[in-house]
Scaffold this motif. Structure first.
Motif, PDB file in Angstrom:
ATOM      1  N   HIS A  11      39.187  49.681  85.564  1.00  0.00           N
ATOM      2  CA  HIS A  11      39.650  48.787  86.592  1.00  0.00           C
ATOM      3  C   HIS A  11      40.384  47.361  86.034  1.00  0.00           C
ATOM      4  O   HIS A  11      39.841  46.757  85.216  1.00  0.00           O
ATOM      5  CB  HIS A  11      38.965  48.580  87.792  1.00  0.00           C
ATOM      6  CG  HIS A  11      39.445  48.386  89.043  1.00  0.00           C
ATOM      7  ND1 HIS A  11      39.470  49.537  90.039  1.00  0.00           N
ATOM      8  CD2 HIS A  11      40.082  47.385  89.767  1.00  0.00           C
ATOM      9  CE1 HIS A  11      40.363  49.120  91.109  1.00  0.00           C
ATOM     10  NE2 HIS A  11      40.554  48.139  90.853  1.00  0.00           N
ATOM     11  N   LEU A  12      41.356  47.020  86.785  1.00  0.00           N
ATOM     12  CA  LEU A  12      42.107  45.587  86.396  1.00  0.00           C
ATOM     13  C   LEU A  12      41.502  44.570  87.234  1.00  0.00           C
ATOM     14  O   LEU A  12      41.386  44.584  88.209  1.00  0.00           O
ATOM     15  CB  LEU A  12      43.518  45.734  86.870  1.00  0.00           C
ATOM     16  CG  LEU A  12      44.607  46.875  85.804  1.00  0.00           C
ATOM     17  CD1 LEU A  12      45.956  46.800  85.976  1.00  0.00           C
ATOM     18  CD2 LEU A  12      44.254  46.536  84.256  1.00  0.00           C
ATOM     19  N   VAL A  13      41.226  43.295  86.253  1.00  0.00           N
ATOM     20  CA  VAL A  13      40.667  42.232  86.958  1.00  0.00           C
ATOM     21  C   VAL A  13      41.554  40.963  86.645  1.00  0.00           C
ATOM     22  O   VAL A  13      42.232  41.058  85.409  1.00  0.00           O
ATOM     23  CB  VAL A  13      39.442  41.927  86.468  1.00  0.00           C
ATOM     24  CG1 VAL A  13      38.565  40.598  86.933  1.00  0.00           C
ATOM     25  CG2 VAL A  13      38.224  43.075  86.720  1.00  0.00           C
ATOM     26  N   PHE A  14      41.881  40.093  87.389  1.00  0.00           N
ATOM     27  CA  PHE A  14      42.728  39.009  87.277  1.00  0.00           C
ATOM     28  C   PHE A  14      42.055  38.122  86.501  1.00  0.00           C
ATOM     29  O   PHE A  14      40.979  37.552  86.928  1.00  0.00           O
ATOM     30  CB  PHE A  14      43.371  38.459  88.568  1.00  0.00           C
ATOM     31  CG  PHE A  14      44.208  39.449  89.044  1.00  0.00           C
ATOM     32  CD1 PHE A  14      45.667  39.514  88.596  1.00  0.00           C
ATOM     33  CD2 PHE A  14      44.147  40.154  90.046  1.00  0.00           C
ATOM     34  CE1 PHE A  14      46.593  40.391  88.973  1.00  0.00           C
ATOM     35  CE2 PHE A  14      44.958  40.969  90.723  1.00  0.00           C
ATOM     36  CZ  PHE A  14      46.146  41.146  90.218  1.00  0.00           C
TER      37      PHE A  14
ATOM     38  N   ARG B 128      43.668  42.356  83.351  1.00  0.00           N
ATOM     39  CA  ARG B 128      43.381  43.211  82.089  1.00  0.00           C
ATOM     40  C   ARG B 128      42.185  44.052  82.676  1.00  0.00           C
ATOM     41  O   ARG B 128      41.630  43.733  83.466  1.00  0.00           O
ATOM     42  CB  ARG B 128      42.974  42.344  81.243  1.00  0.00           C
ATOM     43  CG  ARG B 128      41.805  41.400  81.679  1.00  0.00           C
ATOM     44  CD  ARG B 128      41.211  40.722  80.088  1.00  0.00           C
ATOM     45  NE  ARG B 128      41.941  39.602  79.479  1.00  0.00           N
ATOM     46  CZ  ARG B 128      41.902  39.243  78.502  1.00  0.00           C
ATOM     47  NH1 ARG B 128      41.302  39.370  77.746  1.00  0.00           N
ATOM     48  NH2 ARG B 128      42.967  38.315  78.013  1.00  0.00           N
ATOM     49  N   PHE B 129      42.018  45.044  81.825  1.00  0.00           N
ATOM     50  CA  PHE B 129      40.700  45.778  81.994  1.00  0.00           C
ATOM     51  C   PHE B 129      39.471  45.247  82.078  1.00  0.00           C
ATOM     52  O   PHE B 129      39.180  44.544  81.307  1.00  0.00           O
ATOM     53  CB  PHE B 129      40.786  47.136  81.069  1.00  0.00           C
ATOM     54  CG  PHE B 129      41.827  48.069  80.982  1.00  0.00           C
ATOM     55  CD1 PHE B 129      42.236  48.815  82.192  1.00  0.00           C
ATOM     56  CD2 PHE B 129      42.510  48.276  79.643  1.00  0.00           C
ATOM     57  CE1 PHE B 129      43.453  49.756  82.071  1.00  0.00           C
ATOM     58  CE2 PHE B 129      43.457  49.156  79.599  1.00  0.00           C
ATOM     59  CZ  PHE B 129      44.023  49.895  80.797  1.00  0.00           C
ATOM     60  N   ALA B 130      38.531  45.586  83.055  1.00  0.00           N
ATOM     61  CA  ALA B 130      37.352  45.276  83.187  1.00  0.00           C
ATOM     62  C   ALA B 130      36.459  45.408  81.846  1.00  0.00           C
ATOM     63  O   ALA B 130      35.723  44.342  81.448  1.00  0.00           O
ATOM     64  CB  ALA B 130      36.544  45.825  84.386  1.00  0.00           C
ATOM     65  N   SER B 131      36.808  46.313  81.188  1.00  0.00           N
ATOM     66  CA  SER B 131      35.952  46.560  80.092  1.00  0.00           C
ATOM     67  C   SER B 131      36.300  45.609  78.760  1.00  0.00           C
ATOM     68  O   SER B 131      35.787  45.383  77.842  1.00  0.00           O
ATOM     69  CB  SER B 131      36.317  47.907  79.361  1.00  0.00           C
ATOM     70  OG  SER B 131      37.958  48.273  79.050  1.00  0.00           O
ATOM     71  N   SER B 132      37.812  44.747  79.013  1.00  0.00           N
ATOM     72  CA  SER B 132      38.062  43.725  78.193  1.00  0.00           C
ATOM     73  C   SER B 132      37.657  42.489  78.489  1.00  0.00           C
ATOM     74  O   SER B 132      38.003  41.390  77.748  1.00  0.00           O
ATOM     75  CB  SER B 132      39.474  43.842  77.649  1.00  0.00           C
ATOM     76  OG  SER B 132      40.309  43.565  78.807  1.00  0.00           O
ATOM     77  N   VAL B 133      37.010  42.322  79.616  1.00  0.00           N
ATOM     78  CA  VAL B 133      36.701  40.816  80.146  1.00  0.00           C
ATOM     79  C   VAL B 133      35.307  40.319  79.227  1.00  0.00           C
ATOM     80  O   VAL B 133      34.579  41.240  79.251  1.00  0.00           O
ATOM     81  CB  VAL B 133      36.236  40.947  81.697  1.00  0.00           C
ATOM     82  CG1 VAL B 133      35.764  39.521  82.019  1.00  0.00           C
ATOM     83  CG2 VAL B 133      37.926  41.202  82.446  1.00  0.00           C
ATOM     84  N   GLN B 134      35.463  39.185  78.910  1.00  0.00           N
ATOM     85  CA  GLN B 134      34.094  39.014  78.114  1.00  0.00           C
ATOM     86  C   GLN B 134      33.634  37.743  78.685  1.00  0.00           C
ATOM     87  O   GLN B 134      34.278  36.932  79.428  1.00  0.00           O
ATOM     88  CB  GLN B 134      34.660  38.799  76.718  1.00  0.00           C
ATOM     89  CG  GLN B 134      35.206  39.590  75.757  1.00  0.00           C
ATOM     90  CD  GLN B 134      34.317  40.851  75.662  1.00  0.00           C
ATOM     91  OE1 GLN B 134      32.917  40.792  75.490  1.00  0.00           O
ATOM     92  NE2 GLN B 134      34.563  42.116  75.538  1.00  0.00           N
ATOM     93  N   PRO B 135      32.192  37.304  78.366  1.00  0.00           N
ATOM     94  CA  PRO B 135      31.613  36.195  78.712  1.00  0.00           C
ATOM     95  C   PRO B 135      32.557  34.985  78.312  1.00  0.00           C
ATOM     96  O   PRO B 135      33.002  34.971  77.097  1.00  0.00           O
ATOM     97  CB  PRO B 135      30.403  36.173  78.169  1.00  0.00           C
ATOM     98  CG  PRO B 135      29.778  37.579  78.085  1.00  0.00           C
ATOM     99  CD  PRO B 135      31.244  38.354  77.655  1.00  0.00           C
TER     100      PRO B 135
END
Length: 415
Positions: A273-276, A289-296
């Protein structure tokens, strides 16, 4: 192939499909109306037949090779052991390597094991080859990524292998090949590939905010609801809920849990899923960006009350398994779930183009509510499963990407 021209072609063909197909939000792939379908008759695969009828490493099948996984590589954590007692693992190396596979491969294999026992009581599924760490397969084999298995039945009855191949197709393997008289080759998409991310959903308990200020669970949304969302500039709006692109109350799936602090927010959604996130270089100050690419350390957008979107730092990300997944679509293509601003889209990391591709669905929604009376409360507009239009986009995209890359003589030995 560049994503933007591809999506433009998808959108154009989608407009054509819209007017060439009987339209309506009740046309999903679920149970539908009318008579109950008869049980599906299963046809065994022929020797050397493969399904789908494209090369293994194309988007329409299991997708491109992403590199060998070794025990010392960072990607080794992508593999998970399968200790299902209903599956016999040959494990001739005595290292349990055949038991290691991606979660997607494990899920499909476990599903197939049940089908095998139902089809032939007393017979189990047998895995002869799984993850390969010894270099025993051809270059760029998906066995090196834990995405492929070679299978037989426990009784090694070769007369069953044609039907075993069909059962593997029905179990959801992304590519099945009746490769030899000795085994069936099956493979799956990569966990982080575009095709594997085709489900971009929230858990049903995710909360949205209605126009009157009430909170409502994602799974309980109905046509006519207006939910908190954002426009192209990031301004807060209330947007019409149109339909679910995916409505699956029964499947158990892996969700990412994104946790923030100051203020604390917790969002459950699938990796695709895409997260802003905050992006100073973007015109609106945010990008998807993909939720999988969101980082702390990344900053996502949350709401204080309902009128002041602001950024907050991601503190922790982990995974959980939950049952039920839902993908709501709004008129603006955005939605606020658990007070975090997210896109309604997945699969392709281009929110604007995805929003454009779904323009026919928005047009149909507006036309339906403009020209036709509102449906009575006892009429269900949403069927279980993926919305028919989403399936159209997937098939069109697959055809566009695969037609130039696949040659019927291009497969000598897929495994």
């Amino acid at each position: 192939m560049d994503v933007m021209p591809l999506l433009g072609r998808i959108a154009l063909l989608s407009f054509i499909c819209l007017f060439c197909t009987g339209c309506g939000l009740a046309c999903g792939p679920g149970r539908g109306y009318g008579k109950r379908r008869h049980p599906k008759k299963l046809t065994p695969l022929a020797y050397k037949q493969f399904i789908p009828n494209v090369a293994e490493k194309t988007l329409g099948a299991s997708g491109k090779y992403e590199g060998k996984i070794t025990r010392n590589s960072e990607r080794f954590k992508e593999l998970t052991p399968n200790y299902n007692p209903d599956i016999i693992f040959k494990d001739e190396e005595n290292t349990n390597a055949d038991r290691l596979m991606t979660q997607r491969c494990k899920d499909k294999l476990n599903s197939l094991a049940i089908s095998v026992m139902n089809q032939w009581p007393g017979v189990k599924l047998r895995v002869t080859e799984g993850w390969d760490e010894d270099g025993n397969h051809f270059e760029e084999s998906l066995h090196y990524e834990g995405r492929a298995v070679d299978i037989t039945t426990s009784d090694r009855d070769k007369s069953k292998y044609g039907m075993l191949s069909r059962l593997a197709v029905e179990a959801g393997f992304d590519w099945v090949y009746y490769e030899s008289k000795a085994h069936i080759h099956c493979s799956v998409k990569a966990e982080n590939s575009v095709a594997a991310k085709s489900g971009g959903c929230f858990h049903g308990s995710g909360a949205v905010t209605l126009e009157d200020g009430r909170s409502k669970s994602v799974k309980d949304l109905t046509v006519g609801d207006k939910v908190l969302a954002a426009d192209e500039q990031g301004g807060v709006v209330y947007s019409d809920f149109i339909t679910f692109m995916d409505f699956d109350p029964t499947t158990r799936r892996e969700f990412l849990v994104i946790e923030t602090s100051e203020p604390a927010r917790t969002l459950h959604l699938t990796p695709a899923h895409l997260v802003f996130v905050r992006d100073p270089s973007a015109h609106s100050g945010m990008s998807a960006r993909f939720a999988s690419s969101v980082q702390p350390g990344h900053e996502v957008f949350v709401l204080d009350g309902v009128r002041n979107p602001r950024t907050v730092r991601v503190e922790r990300i982990h995974t959980v398994e939950n049952t039920g997944s839902y993908a709501p679509l709004t008129a603006h293509g955005t939605i606020v779930v658990d007070q975090v601003l997210v896109s309604c889209y997945a699969v392709i990391e281009q929110h604007r183009w995805a929003h454009w591709a779904f323009a026919p669905v928005r047009m149909t929604h507006w036309a339906t509510w403009w020209f036709l009376p509102a449906p009575s409360s006892n009429v269900t507009l949403q069927q279980d499963g993926v919305h028919w239009y989403s399936n159209v986009l997937v098939h069109i995209g697959t055809w566009l990407l695969d037609r130039d890359s696949f040659h019927p003589l291009g497969i000598s030995r897929p495994s």
